[in-house]
Design an enzyme around this catalytic site. Sequence first.
Site, short mmCIF file in Angstrom:
data_model
loop_
_atom_site.label_atom_id
_atom_site.label_comp_id
_atom_site.label_asym_id
_atom_site.label_seq_id
_atom_site.Cartn_x
_atom_site.Cartn_y
_atom_site.Cartn_z
N LYS A 1 7.10 -2.62 -4.41
CA LYS A 1 5.89 -2.45 -5.21
C LYS A 1 5.72 -1.03 -5.73
CE LYS A 1 3.19 -6.16 -3.04
NZ LYS A 1 4.27 -6.78 -2.30
N GLU B 1 -3.47 1.64 -2.39
CA GLU B 1 -4.06 1.63 -3.71
C GLU B 1 -5.57 1.42 -3.62
OE1 GLU B 1 -1.90 -1.46 -5.68
OE2 GLU B 1 -3.31 -3.02 -5.07
N HIS C 1 -5.71 -12.71 1.13
CA HIS C 1 -4.70 -12.46 0.09
C HIS C 1 -3.77 -13.65 -0.14
CE1 HIS C 1 -6.13 -8.35 0.29
NE2 HIS C 1 -5.82 -8.29 1.57
N ARG D 1 10.73 -14.82 -9.40
CA ARG D 1 11.08 -16.17 -8.96
C ARG D 1 10.07 -17.14 -9.54
NH1 ARG D 1 6.85 -16.86 -5.56
NH2 ARG D 1 6.17 -15.11 -4.27
#
Length: 620
Positions: A116, A200, A235, A297
């Site tokens: 990431k 973040e 999440h 994917r």
Amino acid sequence: MIQSLLIANRGEIACRIMRTARQMGIRTVAVYSDADATALHVRQADQAVHIGPSPARDSYLVGEKIIAAARATGAEAIHPGYGFLSENAEFAQSVIDAGLIWVGPNPASITAMGLKDAAKKLMAEAGVPVTPGYMGENQDPAFLAERAAEIGYPVLIKAVAGGGGKGMRKVDDAADFVEALASCQREASSSFGNAHVLIEKYIQRPRHIEVQVFGDKHGNIVHLFERDCSLQRRHQKVIEEAPAPGMDEATREQLCAAAVRAAKAVDYVGAGTIEFIADASDGLRADRIWFMEMNTRLQVEHPVTEEITGVDLVEWQLRVASGEALPKRQDELTINGWAMEARLYAENPATGFLPSIGSLDHLAFPEELRIDTGVEEGGEVSPFYDPMIAKLIAKGANRNEASAELRKGIDGTEVWPVKTNAGFLGRLLDLPEFASGDVDTGLIAREVDTLVTPPEPETDELLEAAALLCASPGQSPVSAALGFRLNAPSRAEARILDDSGATHDVVFSEVEEDHPTADVLAFVRGFARRYVLAQPRGSGLGAVGDGAILSPMPGRIIAVDVTAGQSVAKGQKLLTLEAMKMEHSLTAPFDGVVAELNAEAGMQVQVEALLARIEALAES
């Protein structure tokens, strides 16, 4: 065109890929572990190869075994599905080096977008807006805590190699940062073999919006519009839809253009998804949407895109992998209607969504929905893999129609004795915020108590259950005395017990049928209940609410937060169990005292092991 295909996966996605391959006349090869020897994907394939023991690390995650299976069966190509090795660049390269066709993006693209932090740097260079945060190499806890303070709480800790909601922790206060960081790193290391994290800024009212992109080997890249995946728990996506509610054409155009730029930056080939986070505090605006990550994917939620575009994304994957150009140009792709997908999981929302494993003795799906599943009645939910039972997919001319179809389909879904989240899904659709499209990733957390509490059984449900249980007077425990009332007409009474341990005294008319049943299953609005005739008092029948804290599955105790004799409050965390590559908190079912504690950190436990027992406080 590829003539034979090995699917390096299991369950629902393996069956999904086989369905398209079969329609295209392609021979399919399945691989399976010990636990999946009789699984649906094994029986649906033209050929199947055993690749090892039940744990994924010994079977589905061993690339050498999968490549060997392809060679042994003469398969030309390998499709990884999603999860397992689908985003493993080393495995992709090994497939190519073995002279096989890899149904997926180039290994270099997977590498570029796989971490990431590196992906965000690359996107920033390509002119794609990214969320503020820290993505550096320094992983010292004190240093990361300083960066979190600079960014400003709340922050989100994310495993750089993460996915599927694993390896993520939201931190609201500096005092909780170090513990959350350690937990996140443990889960990331266990799931991905990489404990590296980034930090973040946590968007206060975030929406999760993603764009389906597709590229071929001739330099063509298109988008297939957006999906909204904002309804999440920890999440993990729960309900997805396409298109995104509240998305105007100008914002859609800018968002999708940014997604195509992102794909072009890595010369992308095949199916991929660019995920964005949007600040929805002032509606959807292009200047308040930021790149989050790319999944290299096929996504779990790809069916909603298929439903609104009329495109079979698996067929496109196979054609592109065979060297063909994309079947359609961008100007030939349009949005037609609305689609929604709900993930039906084997889990018990009433106990904190703990996974539920075991045999699917009763399993029925509604005919009006598209059902993507890898199980059938008589099958089993294994403790070794993801507990998803099926994806329920609805289509409508507009959002209201799609939602109504999905709600009706959830009502018609029947699963027993494995617990599911069906009732929770139905209640989620009923929320006024969902109906108006006013959704964000925190909606479920805010409404969770309302969503997970089973409704009290209605009178008609109890009457029918009692009548069926007492269908034969000669075999029921209904007392003759209870059937007689002074100066009143004759009637029957029964005491029945539901699976939560609650008893119900039911008065009902005499039943003429003579086909008694030992138990009755009731499926109402997605919630499942089982009724039996209550045993006489003193029989020793235990209720669910007796305070016993049992292990819901095999696993390892990684933390114990209480001591014997300690007073605890309802919902207080007692201990943490690591199982199925996730950390699960077991909590107190009511206010009380820890009367018994049989758990300690590091201990391996089996399913239904008694870990603790909470004794209710005596009323004064």
